[in-house]
Motif scaffolding. Structure first.
Motif, PDB file in Angstrom:
ATOM      1  N   GLY A  63      27.639   9.250  22.836  1.00  4.65           N
ATOM      2  CA  GLY A  63      28.353   9.557  21.611  1.00  4.65           C
ATOM      3  C   GLY A  63      29.448   8.543  21.353  1.00  4.65           C
ATOM      4  O   GLY A  63      29.720   7.706  22.193  1.00  4.65           O
ATOM      5  N   PRO A  64      30.081   8.611  20.200  1.00 12.73           N
ATOM      6  CA  PRO A  64      29.909   9.638  19.191  1.00 12.73           C
ATOM      7  C   PRO A  64      28.927   9.254  18.091  1.00 12.73           C
ATOM      8  O   PRO A  64      28.824   9.983  17.110  1.00 12.73           O
ATOM      9  CB  PRO A  64      31.314   9.744  18.602  1.00 12.73           C
ATOM     10  CG  PRO A  64      31.782   8.325  18.596  1.00 12.73           C
ATOM     11  CD  PRO A  64      31.207   7.722  19.849  1.00 12.73           C
ATOM     12  N   VAL A  65      28.224   8.120  18.249  1.00  9.33           N
ATOM     13  CA  VAL A  65      27.394   7.655  17.131  1.00  9.33           C
ATOM     14  C   VAL A  65      26.226   8.605  16.905  1.00  9.33           C
ATOM     15  O   VAL A  65      25.456   8.888  17.815  1.00  9.33           O
ATOM     16  CB  VAL A  65      26.881   6.224  17.403  1.00  9.33           C
ATOM     17  CG1 VAL A  65      25.909   5.808  16.322  1.00  9.33           C
ATOM     18  CG2 VAL A  65      28.055   5.254  17.470  1.00  9.33           C
ATOM     19  N   GLU A 121      24.483   8.157  13.815  1.00  3.32           N
ATOM     20  CA  GLU A 121      23.615   7.421  12.909  1.00  3.32           C
ATOM     21  C   GLU A 121      22.508   6.738  13.708  1.00  3.32           C
ATOM     22  O   GLU A 121      22.684   6.412  14.886  1.00  3.32           O
ATOM     23  CB  GLU A 121      24.420   6.352  12.163  1.00  3.32           C
ATOM     24  CG  GLU A 121      25.362   6.917  11.132  1.00  3.32           C
ATOM     25  CD  GLU A 121      24.619   7.450   9.920  1.00  3.32           C
ATOM     26  OE1 GLU A 121      24.481   8.679   9.840  1.00  3.32           O
ATOM     27  OE2 GLU A 121      24.192   6.672   9.076  1.00  3.32           O
ATOM     28  N   TYR A 132      20.051   3.567  14.632  1.00  6.68           N
ATOM     29  CA  TYR A 132      20.120   2.111  14.643  1.00  6.68           C
ATOM     30  C   TYR A 132      18.821   1.566  14.055  1.00  6.68           C
ATOM     31  O   TYR A 132      17.755   1.712  14.649  1.00  6.68           O
ATOM     32  CB  TYR A 132      20.310   1.588  16.065  1.00  6.68           C
ATOM     33  CG  TYR A 132      21.653   1.920  16.660  1.00  6.68           C
ATOM     34  CD1 TYR A 132      22.727   1.050  16.543  1.00  6.68           C
ATOM     35  CD2 TYR A 132      21.853   3.118  17.345  1.00  6.68           C
ATOM     36  CE1 TYR A 132      23.960   1.351  17.087  1.00  6.68           C
ATOM     37  CE2 TYR A 132      23.084   3.427  17.903  1.00  6.68           C
ATOM     38  CZ  TYR A 132      24.131   2.535  17.769  1.00  6.68           C
ATOM     39  OH  TYR A 132      25.354   2.839  18.312  1.00  6.68           O
ATOM     40  N   SER A 165      19.920   0.257  19.370  1.00 10.47           N
ATOM     41  CA  SER A 165      21.236  -0.364  19.495  1.00 10.47           C
ATOM     42  C   SER A 165      21.212  -1.622  18.661  1.00 10.47           C
ATOM     43  O   SER A 165      20.140  -2.160  18.372  1.00 10.47           O
ATOM     44  CB  SER A 165      21.496  -0.715  20.970  1.00 10.47           C
ATOM     45  OG  SER A 165      22.570  -1.613  21.090  1.00 10.47           O
ATOM     46  N   PHE A 166      22.385  -2.075  18.264  1.00  7.59           N
ATOM     47  CA  PHE A 166      22.443  -3.388  17.597  1.00  7.59           C
ATOM     48  C   PHE A 166      22.659  -4.508  18.610  1.00  7.59           C
ATOM     49  O   PHE A 166      22.745  -5.657  18.236  1.00  7.59           O
ATOM     50  CB  PHE A 166      23.576  -3.421  16.579  1.00  7.59           C
ATOM     51  CG  PHE A 166      23.328  -2.546  15.380  1.00  7.59           C
ATOM     52  CD1 PHE A 166      22.074  -2.473  14.806  1.00  7.59           C
ATOM     53  CD2 PHE A 166      24.355  -1.816  14.820  1.00  7.59           C
ATOM     54  CE1 PHE A 166      21.833  -1.669  13.702  1.00  7.59           C
ATOM     55  CE2 PHE A 166      24.129  -1.007  13.706  1.00  7.59           C
ATOM     56  CZ  PHE A 166      22.873  -0.935  13.148  1.00  7.59           C
ATOM     57  N   ALA A 167      22.792  -4.146  19.891  1.00  4.15           N
ATOM     58  CA  ALA A 167      23.048  -5.184  20.902  1.00  4.15           C
ATOM     59  C   ALA A 167      21.878  -6.128  20.983  1.00  4.15           C
ATOM     60  O   ALA A 167      20.720  -5.704  20.929  1.00  4.15           O
ATOM     61  CB  ALA A 167      23.287  -4.523  22.266  1.00  4.15           C
ATOM     62  N   ASP A 213      28.294  -1.566  20.768  1.00  3.90           N
ATOM     63  CA  ASP A 213      29.170  -1.309  19.618  1.00  3.90           C
ATOM     64  C   ASP A 213      30.629  -1.601  19.981  1.00  3.90           C
ATOM     65  O   ASP A 213      31.001  -1.590  21.160  1.00  3.90           O
ATOM     66  CB  ASP A 213      29.053   0.154  19.188  1.00  3.90           C
ATOM     67  CG  ASP A 213      27.692   0.500  18.616  1.00  3.90           C
ATOM     68  OD1 ASP A 213      27.050  -0.402  18.053  1.00  3.90           O
ATOM     69  OD2 ASP A 213      27.274   1.659  18.737  1.00  3.90           O
ATOM     70  N   PHE A 269      33.750   7.136  13.201  1.00  6.89           N
ATOM     71  CA  PHE A 269      33.097   6.444  14.308  1.00  6.89           C
ATOM     72  C   PHE A 269      31.623   6.849  14.404  1.00  6.89           C
ATOM     73  O   PHE A 269      30.764   6.039  14.705  1.00  6.89           O
ATOM     74  CB  PHE A 269      33.807   6.758  15.626  1.00  6.89           C
ATOM     75  CG  PHE A 269      35.061   5.961  15.858  1.00  6.89           C
ATOM     76  CD1 PHE A 269      35.027   4.770  16.570  1.00  6.89           C
ATOM     77  CD2 PHE A 269      36.280   6.388  15.362  1.00  6.89           C
ATOM     78  CE1 PHE A 269      36.176   4.033  16.787  1.00  6.89           C
ATOM     79  CE2 PHE A 269      37.441   5.655  15.575  1.00  6.89           C
ATOM     80  CZ  PHE A 269      37.389   4.471  16.286  1.00  6.89           C
ATOM     81  N   TYR A 294      28.913   3.119  13.823  1.00 12.25           N
ATOM     82  CA  TYR A 294      28.495   2.313  14.971  1.00 12.25           C
ATOM     83  C   TYR A 294      29.691   1.739  15.717  1.00 12.25           C
ATOM     84  O   TYR A 294      29.796   0.528  15.930  1.00 12.25           O
ATOM     85  CB  TYR A 294      27.540   1.209  14.532  1.00 12.25           C
ATOM     86  CG  TYR A 294      26.358   1.712  13.727  1.00 12.25           C
ATOM     87  CD1 TYR A 294      25.352   2.452  14.347  1.00 12.25           C
ATOM     88  CD2 TYR A 294      26.259   1.490  12.365  1.00 12.25           C
ATOM     89  CE1 TYR A 294      24.275   2.934  13.622  1.00 12.25           C
ATOM     90  CE2 TYR A 294      25.197   1.966  11.630  1.00 12.25           C
ATOM     91  CZ  TYR A 294      24.206   2.688  12.259  1.00 12.25           C
ATOM     92  OH  TYR A 294      23.140   3.162  11.531  1.00 12.25           O
ATOM     93  N   ALA A 295      30.606   2.599  16.096  1.00 12.41           N
ATOM     94  CA  ALA A 295      31.755   2.232  16.919  1.00 12.41           C
ATOM     95  C   ALA A 295      32.090   3.453  17.778  1.00 12.41           C
ATOM     96  O   ALA A 295      31.694   4.570  17.440  1.00 12.41           O
ATOM     97  CB  ALA A 295      32.942   1.842  16.057  1.00 12.41           C
ATOM     98  N   ARG A 296      32.799   3.226  18.881  1.00 10.74           N
ATOM     99  CA  ARG A 296      32.903   4.314  19.851  1.00 10.74           C
ATOM    100  C   ARG A 296      34.293   4.457  20.447  1.00 10.74           C
ATOM    101  O   ARG A 296      34.765   3.547  21.120  1.00 10.74           O
ATOM    102  CB  ARG A 296      31.911   4.064  20.985  1.00 10.74           C
ATOM    103  CG  ARG A 296      30.513   3.824  20.440  1.00 10.74           C
ATOM    104  CD  ARG A 296      29.472   3.809  21.505  1.00 10.74           C
ATOM    105  NE  ARG A 296      28.173   3.474  20.918  1.00 10.74           N
ATOM    106  CZ  ARG A 296      27.022   3.937  21.373  1.00 10.74           C
ATOM    107  NH1 ARG A 296      27.001   4.720  22.414  1.00 10.74           N
ATOM    108  NH2 ARG A 296      25.892   3.588  20.800  1.00 10.74           N
ATOM    109  N   PRO A 297      34.942   5.602  20.232  1.00 13.43           N
ATOM    110  CA  PRO A 297      36.136   5.902  21.016  1.00 13.43           C
ATOM    111  C   PRO A 297      35.722   6.361  22.421  1.00 13.43           C
ATOM    112  O   PRO A 297      34.711   7.069  22.563  1.00 13.43           O
ATOM    113  CB  PRO A 297      36.804   7.046  20.248  1.00 13.43           C
ATOM    114  CG  PRO A 297      35.835   7.502  19.221  1.00 13.43           C
ATOM    115  CD  PRO A 297      34.601   6.678  19.313  1.00 13.43           C
TER     116      PRO A 297
END
Lengths: 155, 171
Positions: A136-138, A140, A142, A151-153, B36, B65, B69-72
C-alpha cells in the motif's frame, strides 16, 4: 524487458484453471503467484467473481476502489500469516471481473471486502504460490495491470 | 551527524531498511517503495500527541498517495502489534515498519536522545526517489520542522517529474 503484467486464469463457477476450459470465463490475474516453483498445496481461494460475462464493472468505480482500500486497511492484517496472495481480476483494459484471495485457512473469508461486488465461491486449489502482500497505499493499477500487480519501475 | 552513523543527506542513497511491517511480515524499503516516490516518516510512537497529530495529517492525504503512485511509509520502535492497533485507529492504509529491536536506529543516527524512557526515533521525514536517493530531509524535533502536506505534495511532484516518462509532454 519487463515481466508480463497479467496471467490468464479460467473460472467456471466451481474451479480454477491456468488452461483454457470450455465454457469457463477468462480473467487476467497478477502473474506473480504462478511464477513460483512452490505453490501452496491445499490452499483455499475465495473467488469473488462470476462465470457470467455480464458480471463486470469499471475498475475505477468507487466500490472497486473501496474494496482495494479495505484490503490494505484491514483485510490483509486480518488474514495474517494465513494469506497466500490476492489478486484482482481484469477483463480488459478497463473492466473489473472480480478478485481472488488465497489463504491457508478459509475461516475469515466471510469478511472478504471484494465479496461486496461479486459473491464469493470457495475453491480448493494448488495453483497459487505465496506473494508478499501489497504494502500500500497505491490502489491504482499500473498501466492496466490487475492490482496489485505491476510497477512503473524499470526492470 | 552522529559518530558512526550512516550519512543521510540530500543526493545520497537511503539504506534499504530490512524490517518487519505492521503485520510482522519481513519487508525491505525498496520493496515497499515498489518503484514509486516515498515519504519516509520516522516518528516517536503512538504515545506522543505530536505524532498523533502529524500522522492524522498524513492520513488526510493518503487518498492522494493511493491514486498518484507514491507511498508514505512510517517507521517507529513499536512492535508490529502496537503499530497495527495505532494504524487501525488512525485509519491508515500505508505501511508501518517496526524497528522494535532498534537494529537500524543507531545506524541511522536518529535516536531521540532527550527521551531516555522510550529511546525512540527522532521525528524526521525523508522524501525519496524510487531508487531511495534522498530528495529532501525535514527535522521534526520541533513540530513545525516537519514536512507539511504541501511540502510533501511539492516533493512528490518534483520526484515524479524527474522519474516519470512523459511528464513534460503528458504522453
Amino acid at each position: 524487458m519487463s515481466e508480463p503484467s497479467y496471467r490468464f486464469l479460467w473460472f467456471d463457477g466451481e474451479s480454477l484453471s491456468l488452461e483454457e476450459v470450455p465454457g469457463a470465463r477468462r480473467f487476467g490475474a497478477d502473474p506473480r503467484p504462478f511464477a513460483t516453483s512452490e505453490p501452496v498445496r491445499g490452499a483455499w481461494a475465495h473467488v469473488c467473481a462470476l462465470p457470467d460475462d455480464t458480471a463486470r464493472v469499471p475498475y475505477d468505480e468507487p466500490e472497486v476502489q473501496g474494496a482495494r482500500a479495505a484490503a490494505l486497511a484491514w483485510w490483509i492484517p486480518l488474514l495474517g500469516d494465513s494469506l497466500v496472495c490476492l489478486t484482482t481480476l481484469s477483463l480488459d483494459s478497463v473492466g473489473y471481473g472480480g478478485a481472488i484471495t488465497v489463504a491457508r485457512d478459509p475461516d475469515r473469508f466471510r469478511a472478504d471486502p471484494f465479496a461486496r461486488i461479486f459473491p464469493g465461491t470457495l475453491v480448493r486449489t494448488d495453483l497459487f504460490g505465496e506473494v508478499a502482500a501489497p504494502p500500500g497505499p497505491v490502489i491504482e493499477r499500473y498501466a492496466g495491470a490487475p492490482w496489485p500487480a505491476g510497477s512503473f519501475a524499470r526492470s | 551527524m552522529v559518530a558512526g552513523a550512516i550519512e543521510l543527506s540530500v543526493g545520497r542513497s537511503f539504506p534499504d531498511l530490512d524490517l518487519p511491517d505492521h503485520t510482522g511480515r519481513p519487508r525491505r524499503l525498496s520493496e515497499v517503495a515498489g518503484g514509486d516516490p516515498v515519504a519516509l516518516v520516522f516518528f516517536r510512537g503512538p504515545w506522543c500527541p505530536k505524532e498523533q497529530r502529524y500522522l492524522r495529517e498524513l492520513v488526510r492525504i493518503q487518498e492522494e498517495f493511493e491514486v498518484a503512485y507514491a507511498r508514505p511509509v512510517a517507521v517507529s520502535i513499536d512492535p508490529p502489534a502496537v503499530q497495527t492497533a495505532f494504524r487501525a485507529g488512525l485509519g491508515a492504509r500505508f505501511v508501518f515498519l517496526s524497528d522494535a529491536e532498534r537494529r537500524w536506529l543507531p545506524r541511522l543516527g536518529l535516536l531521540e536522545s532527550s527521551d531516555t524512557v522510550h529511546l525512540p526515533y527522532r521525528p524526521t521525514v525523508f522524501t525519496l526517489h524510487p531508487d531511495l536517493t534522498v530528495h529532501a530531509i525535514y527535522r521534526g524535533d520541533w513540530y513545525w520542522g516537519r514536512a507539511t502536506m504541501e511540502e510533501l505534495r511539492r516533493d512528490m511532484r518534483a520526484i515524479s517529474g524527474a522519474v516519470r516518462e512523459g511528464w513534460e509532454d503528458g504522453s
